[in-house]
Structure formats: C-alpha cells, structure tokens
Scaffold this motif. Structure first.
Motif, PDB file in Angstrom:
ATOM      1  N   ILE A  68       0.843  -1.206   0.000  1.00 21.94           N
ATOM      2  CA  ILE A  68       0.000   0.000   0.000  1.00 21.94           C
ATOM      3  C   ILE A  68       0.872   1.248   0.000  1.00 21.94           C
ATOM      4  CG2 ILE A  68      -1.685   1.314   1.369  1.00 21.94           C
ATOM      5  CD1 ILE A  68      -2.787  -1.497   2.253  1.00 21.94           C
ATOM      6  N   ARG A  69       1.952   1.216   0.786  1.00 20.05           N
ATOM      7  CA  ARG A  69       2.867   2.363   0.812  1.00 20.05           C
ATOM      8  C   ARG A  69       3.469   2.610  -0.561  1.00 20.05           C
ATOM      9  NH1 ARG A  69       7.105   0.817   4.047  1.00 20.05           N
ATOM     10  NH2 ARG A  69       8.075   2.752   3.393  1.00 20.05           N
ATOM     11  N   ALA A  70       3.854   1.538  -1.240  1.00 21.97           N
ATOM     12  CA  ALA A  70       4.450   1.681  -2.576  1.00 21.97           C
ATOM     13  C   ALA A  70       3.439   2.265  -3.558  1.00 21.97           C
ATOM     14  CB  ALA A  70       4.950   0.323  -3.075  1.00 21.97           C
ATOM     15  N   ARG A  71       2.207   1.776  -3.526  1.00 25.07           N
ATOM     16  CA  ARG A  71       1.185   2.256  -4.462  1.00 25.07           C
ATOM     17  C   ARG A  71       0.827   3.714  -4.197  1.00 25.07           C
ATOM     18  NH1 ARG A  71      -3.065  -0.184  -7.406  1.00 25.07           N
ATOM     19  NH2 ARG A  71      -1.489  -1.772  -7.705  1.00 25.07           N
ATOM     20  N   THR A  72       0.769   4.093  -2.915  1.00 22.73           N
ATOM     21  CA  THR A  72       0.315   5.440  -2.569  1.00 22.73           C
ATOM     22  C   THR A  72       1.464   6.428  -2.356  1.00 22.73           C
ATOM     23  OG1 THR A  72       0.211   4.830  -0.218  1.00 22.73           O
ATOM     24  CG2 THR A  72      -1.815   4.573  -1.518  1.00 22.73           C
ATOM     25  N   ARG A  73       2.706   5.924  -2.491  1.00 25.26           N
ATOM     26  CA  ARG A  73       3.886   6.768  -2.325  1.00 25.26           C
ATOM     27  C   ARG A  73       3.867   7.493  -0.970  1.00 25.26           C
ATOM     28  NH1 ARG A  73       1.534   7.750  -6.784  1.00 25.26           N
ATOM     29  NH2 ARG A  73       1.091   9.934  -6.385  1.00 25.26           N
ATOM     30  N   THR A  74       3.664   6.696   0.091  1.00 26.78           N
ATOM     31  CA  THR A  74       3.658   7.272   1.433  1.00 26.78           C
ATOM     32  C   THR A  74       4.700   6.567   2.298  1.00 26.78           C
ATOM     33  OG1 THR A  74       1.876   5.745   2.029  1.00 26.78           O
ATOM     34  CG2 THR A  74       1.223   7.971   1.481  1.00 26.78           C
ATOM     35  N   SER A  75       5.218   7.299   3.254  1.00 32.01           N
ATOM     36  CA  SER A  75       6.198   6.714   4.182  1.00 32.01           C
ATOM     37  C   SER A  75       5.445   5.984   5.291  1.00 32.01           C
ATOM     38  CB  SER A  75       7.050   7.827   4.796  1.00 32.01           C
ATOM     39  OG  SER A  75       6.233   8.651   5.618  1.00 32.01           O
ATOM     40  N   LYS A  76       6.187   5.187   6.036  1.00 33.74           N
ATOM     41  CA  LYS A  76       5.590   4.447   7.144  1.00 33.74           C
ATOM     42  C   LYS A  76       5.030   5.415   8.190  1.00 33.74           C
ATOM     43  CE  LYS A  76       6.570   0.329   9.847  1.00 33.74           C
ATOM     44  NZ  LYS A  76       7.541  -0.716  10.130  1.00 33.74           N
ATOM     45  N   SER A  77       5.807   6.467   8.494  1.00 30.85           N
ATOM     46  CA  SER A  77       5.348   7.435   9.496  1.00 30.85           C
ATOM     47  C   SER A  77       4.094   8.172   9.020  1.00 30.85           C
ATOM     48  CB  SER A  77       6.452   8.435   9.837  1.00 30.85           C
ATOM     49  OG  SER A  77       6.815   9.182   8.700  1.00 30.85           O
ATOM     50  N   GLN A  78       4.036   8.458   7.728  1.00 23.70           N
ATOM     51  CA  GLN A  78       2.864   9.133   7.166  1.00 23.70           C
ATOM     52  C   GLN A  78       1.633   8.228   7.264  1.00 23.70           C
ATOM     53  OE1 GLN A  78       3.310  10.199   3.024  1.00 23.70           O
ATOM     54  NE2 GLN A  78       2.190  12.119   3.309  1.00 23.70           N
ATOM     55  N   LEU A  79       1.827   6.959   6.954  1.00 19.86           N
ATOM     56  CA  LEU A  79       0.724   5.996   7.015  1.00 19.86           C
ATOM     57  C   LEU A  79       0.179   5.912   8.443  1.00 19.86           C
ATOM     58  CD1 LEU A  79      -0.528   4.159   4.813  1.00 19.86           C
ATOM     59  CD2 LEU A  79       0.809   2.301   5.765  1.00 19.86           C
ATOM     60  N   PHE A  80       1.077   5.833   9.423  1.00 15.60           N
ATOM     61  CA  PHE A  80       0.624   5.721  10.810  1.00 15.60           C
ATOM     62  C   PHE A  80       0.114   7.048  11.363  1.00 15.60           C
ATOM     63  CE2 PHE A  80       2.724   1.662  10.490  1.00 15.60           C
ATOM     64  CZ  PHE A  80       1.909   0.849  11.266  1.00 15.60           C
ATOM     65  N   HIS A  81       0.503   8.148  10.739  1.00 14.41           N
ATOM     66  CA  HIS A  81      -0.058   9.447  11.130  1.00 14.41           C
ATOM     67  C   HIS A  81      -1.551   9.482  10.815  1.00 14.41           C
ATOM     68  CE1 HIS A  81      -0.658  13.754  11.590  1.00 14.41           C
ATOM     69  NE2 HIS A  81      -1.139  13.783  10.361  1.00 14.41           N
TER      70      HIS A  81
END
Length: 198
Positions: free
Chosen positions: A37-50
């Motif tokens: 999901i991070r790869a598809r949405t171009r988000t970092s782990k910290s951003q995802l958990f934010h």
C-alpha cells in the motif's frame, strides 16, 4: 480523525484509502502488506501511521467504509430516482451487472473477515450501508405510490427491507455458486410484488 485534518491532510488520507482499495481489490486482503500500500500510494511508514494510528486494521476499516460507499454510488443515478417502472428496471439491471462483474470476490466481505465482522467499527459500517440502502429503496417505493403506480397500502419500509434481504441472499448464493439466477429472481419477484398492488 477526518475533521481534525487540514484540506491537504484530508486529500492525502483519501488518496491513501483509494490506493489501498485498489491494491486490496487486485491482491486480496490476505496477500496485501502495508508495504504494498505504501508503494502504491507513495507514502512513508510514518505518514501511514499518522493518518491511521491503529495500523493495518485502522486502514482496513477506512477502506471498508470507502467500499461501502461505492456499493451505493455504483447504483446511481438509478437508485436515487426510482419513480417509474422503467427506472426500477434500470436499477435492477445495474445491481445485477455490478455483482456479476464482481463475481465471487467481494472486497467489502473480505475486509470484514479481516477486521472481524463483530468489531464495533465493522458493524457500524455495515449497519449504515444497509440503513442508507433500505432508506433509498423505501423512498423509491413511496415515489411509485405517490404516482399511483403501487398500492398506498404497501408498507414502504417493509417492502424495501424485503428487497434488500433478497439482494443480499442472492449475492451470497451467487458468490458460492457463480450463478446470478437467485439474485435476478429476488429482484424480479420484489419488483413484481410492488407492481402487482396498484
């Protein structure tokens, strides 16, 4: 959470949910990792958990709400204007086509299996989806009643509930057998019942 975000934050969260929904539809819930999901949405782990502090379950619930909204959106504009027998037939066709296209893979069902159907969040999403769907069907029943096309003696809410139960049962059988006969029969019989009480 959504209310506390800036416009940019809401847009980012929505982008993550939409991207996650795409990945989950393509790969299935069981085979999807947060890294996908991070790869598809171009988000970092910290951003995802934010945006999803509860991690994967939190994100899955957000995607489940997104998919639940799509169930009703996919039936528009027909579901919103069930005021003639032609519009009822058009709506019926859209419902059949949607579920035939989906086949035996139900993204919403798979998500609920993952997060647990009995979890308060999942129950709330399903309850709200069913409430809105039944409400729109009941509004359609009242619309044909107001035009004198259906009996005013019919209970609109009860008729809508029966139609919705028929759809859900037909979809469940179709997902088990690959055959949409029961879904078609449930819709046709429900609409015929409505029409046969002028």
């Amino acid at each position: 959470m959504d209310e506390a975000l800036t416009a940019k934050g809401r847009a980012t969260r929505a982008r993550i949910i939409e991207g996650a929904a795409e990945v989950l539809r393509e790969q299935g819930v069981a085979f999807t990792r947060l890294d996908d999901i991070r790869a598809r949405t171009r988000t970092s782990k910290s951003q995802l958990f934010h945006y999803f502090p509860g991690g994967k379950d939190d994100l899955l619930l957000a995607v489940a709400r997104f998919e639940a909204d799509r169930v009703l959106e996919d039936q528009q504009p027909h579901l919103g204007r069930l005021d003639s027998w032609e519009s009822w037939q058009q709506w019926r066709q859209v419902v059949v086509e949607r579920y035939e296209l989906q086949g035996d893979h139900c993204p919403l069902g798979a998500l609920f299996l993952q997060v647990g159907r009995s979890s308060p969040g999942a129950r709330a999403i399903v309850s709200e989806l069913m409430r809105q769907w039944q409400e729109q069907l009941a509004h359609g029943v009242r619309a044909v009643q107001a035009k004198g096309l259906a009996s005013p003696r019919l209970d609109a809410d009860r008729t809508a509930a029966a139609l919705l139960a028929g759809i859900q049962g037909g979809v469940t059988i179709m997902m088990s057998t690959g055959d949409s006969t029961h879904l078609r029969a449930a819709l046709d019989t429900g609409i015929e019942h409505l029409r046969s009480h002028p």
